[in-house]
Design an enzyme around this catalytic site. Structure first.
Site, PDB file in Angstrom:
ATOM      1  N   SER A  15      -3.645  27.478  34.821  1.00  0.00           N
ATOM      2  CA  SER A  15      -3.863  28.457  35.874  1.00  0.00           C
ATOM      3  C   SER A  15      -2.730  29.493  35.870  1.00  0.00           C
ATOM      4  CB  SER A  15      -3.989  27.753  37.221  1.00  0.00           C
ATOM      5  OG  SER A  15      -4.546  28.599  38.184  1.00  0.00           O
ATOM      6  N   ASP A  50     -11.049  26.888  36.396  1.00  0.00           N
ATOM      7  CA  ASP A  50      -9.619  26.560  36.486  1.00  0.00           C
ATOM      8  C   ASP A  50      -9.279  25.180  35.911  1.00  0.00           C
ATOM      9  OD1 ASP A  50      -6.997  25.769  37.684  1.00  0.00           O
ATOM     10  OD2 ASP A  50      -7.228  27.658  38.757  1.00  0.00           O
TER      11      ASP A  50
END
Length: 317
Positions: A40, A155
């Site tokens: 991320s 993610d």
């Protein structure tokens, strides 16, 4: 024996600017990771570091203000709440040019994403760099999924928030891991500044010393009548206010924090890093990217606090 140092940069949205401070502290004391992996926001900072563009990224991060952040906001229920096109321009200018590949980086770098259909962990170590970055940071609700090789990716924090295992796979002997979520659970909500949790009524004024005693019962009755009527009409009450439900982003932040904290604990129990850095960043909200200087300083300080341990671990090999 030459020690190969790995740096695993964890997920954490705006708290991820702390990764810059961690790297700065390591650089100051001549500790240079050979392998960098990120998840991320850790993928964003890791890519900039591997591309020797950390100075540019830090300048961009520290220049952000609340007004600047408004430019990146969007409102699209299909595409997410962040304007991806404008953010893309920032990536092109401060991290890597569009079309850059993993092979063009100055050191080995990898990032992790999640297959939305199977829940499997997807590693990016080659091919288009920005595709890997976008996939790794596509937090549901904020960014749309990324289509890659017929897979919809989101993610990486959903499966591997701090990619220690990836660092080892790329050859690291010693892994320095940075967990941004260690002190977050239960602390993501904060009262708005300047707004008290309760608003008690002001105290009743003391009676005038020369007030006529015979008028007091009449005044008391009149005041009580007005208070009772006002309370029924405008719902004024001395009782504590009803609890306010968490907002949209507070709810997302709380859910993501809990999930990532639990996953990180589980994965590190089976594959612990040699060094774990846990910056205390619970006061920084999930989208407060304009607080970069604070986060960077926290990352720098926590690294210095464990500097001797890092040196001992590196020197043990």
């Amino acid at each position: 024996m030459t020690v190969k140092i790995g740096l695993a940069l964890g997920s954490g949205a705006s708290r991820g600017w702390a990764h810059i401070g961690v790297i700065r502290a390591l650089q100051k004391y001549d500790i240079h990771p050979d392998v960098v992996c990120g998840c991320s926001v850790g993928a964003i900072v890791g890519a900039a570091y591997a591309a020797s563009r950390l100075d540019d990224l830090e300048s961009w991060a520290t220049s952000l203000t609340k007004m600047e952040m408004a430019k990146y906001a969007g409102l699209n229920f299909r595409a997410g709440w962040i304007n991806k096109q404008r953010l893309q321009e920032g990536f092109n200018q401060f991290i890597c040019e569009k079309g850059a590949t993993f092979d063009q980086l100055d050191k080995p770098f990898g990032c992790v994403a999640t297959d939305l259909h199977t829940g499997r962990e997807i590693w990016f170590t080659q091919g288009d760099l920005q595709t890997g970055m976008w996939a790794s940071m596509s937090l549901p609700g904020l960014f749309p999924p990324v289509l890659h090789e017929d897979k919809w990716l989101v993610d990486g924090g959903l499966v591997n928030p701090v990619p220690v295992s990836m660092c080892r796979s790329l050859g690291a002997d010693v892994v320095i891991a940075v967990d941004l979520n260690g002190d977050i659970v239960g602390k993501h909500r904060r009262p708005e500044p300047g707004i008290p949790k309760t608003s008690p009524l002001p105290p009743k004024p003391e009676p005038e010393p020369n007030a006529v005693k015979k008028e007091q019962p009449l005044l008391d009755n009149l005041r009580n009548t007005v208070m009772d009527y006002s309370s029924s009409l405008f719902a004024i009450s001395t009782a504590p206010p009803e609890p306010v439900a968490p907002g949209f982003f507070d709810t997302i932040a709380g859910a993501v924090n809990i999930m990532q904290d639990r996953i990180t604990r589980s994965r590190m129990a089976g594959d612990p890093p040699e060094i774990l850095l846990s910056p205390r960043l619970s006061d920084i909200g999930i989208l407060e990217f304009y607080r970069a200087e604070e986060a960077i300083q926290v990352g720098y300080d926590v690294t210095l606090q464990q500097l001797e341990g890092i040196r001992r671990m590196v020197g043990a090999f």
